[in-house]
Design a protein around this motif. Structure first.
Motif, PDB file in Angstrom:
ATOM      1  N   GLU A  55       1.184  -0.755  -7.380  1.00  0.00           N
ATOM      2  CA  GLU A  55       0.291   0.115  -6.617  1.00  0.00           C
ATOM      3  C   GLU A  55       1.083   1.096  -5.749  1.00  0.00           C
ATOM      4  N   ALA A  56       2.161   0.630  -5.135  1.00  0.00           N
ATOM      5  CA  ALA A  56       3.002   1.512  -4.319  1.00  0.00           C
ATOM      6  C   ALA A  56       3.611   2.615  -5.183  1.00  0.00           C
ATOM      7  N   PHE A  57       3.982   2.292  -6.428  1.00  0.00           N
ATOM      8  CA  PHE A  57       4.515   3.310  -7.331  1.00  0.00           C
ATOM      9  C   PHE A  57       3.432   4.318  -7.696  1.00  0.00           C
ATOM     10  N   GLN A  58       2.243   3.826  -8.047  1.00  0.00           N
ATOM     11  CA  GLN A  58       1.170   4.724  -8.465  1.00  0.00           C
ATOM     12  C   GLN A  58       0.720   5.646  -7.333  1.00  0.00           C
ATOM     13  N   LYS A  59       0.725   5.149  -6.102  1.00  0.00           N
ATOM     14  CA  LYS A  59       0.334   5.961  -4.953  1.00  0.00           C
ATOM     15  C   LYS A  59       1.504   6.746  -4.367  1.00  0.00           C
ATOM     16  N   GLN A  60       2.689   6.593  -4.978  1.00  0.00           N
ATOM     17  CA  GLN A  60       3.915   7.261  -4.552  1.00  0.00           C
ATOM     18  C   GLN A  60       4.229   6.970  -3.096  1.00  0.00           C
ATOM     19  N   GLU A  61       4.137   5.713  -2.737  1.00  0.00           N
ATOM     20  CA  GLU A  61       4.446   5.274  -1.373  1.00  0.00           C
ATOM     21  C   GLU A  61       5.906   4.845  -1.265  1.00  0.00           C
TER      22      GLU A  61
END
Length: 88
Positions: A55-61
């Motif tokens: 999720e952090a990758f997909q949201k570019q966090e």
């Protein structure tokens, strides 16, 4: 999450699962380098992490420039799941 540089091509695709040094990782993104110019062998520059980090990758966090970098040879990578076919 980290950047993994694989010297050679073990046959993994984006979304695939690999094992490196006993750690199971998911390949979130892959860039192929060296097909035309560059090193003698193909290199895959992968952004890898655990399933919890998807999720952090997909949201570019994350900041790509500050990821830890690890370089391994393709013989050190075990492909658990190749990944879905790439649509071109």
């Amino acid at each position: 999450m980290k950047r993994l540089i694989i010297h050679g091509d073990p046959g993994v695709r984006k979304g695939g699962r690999i094992e490196v040094d006993g750690e199971e990782l998911v390949c979130f993104g892959i860039s192929r380098n060296g097909e035309w110019h560059g090193p003698d062998r193909m290199q895959l520059w992968c952004v890898v992490g655990t399933e919890d980090e998807r999720e952090a990758f997909q949201k570019q966090e994350y900041v790509p420039h500050f990821l830890d970098v690890e370089a391994v040879d393709e013989s050190d990578v075990t492909v658990i799941e190749r990944g879905p076919p790439t649509i071109v």
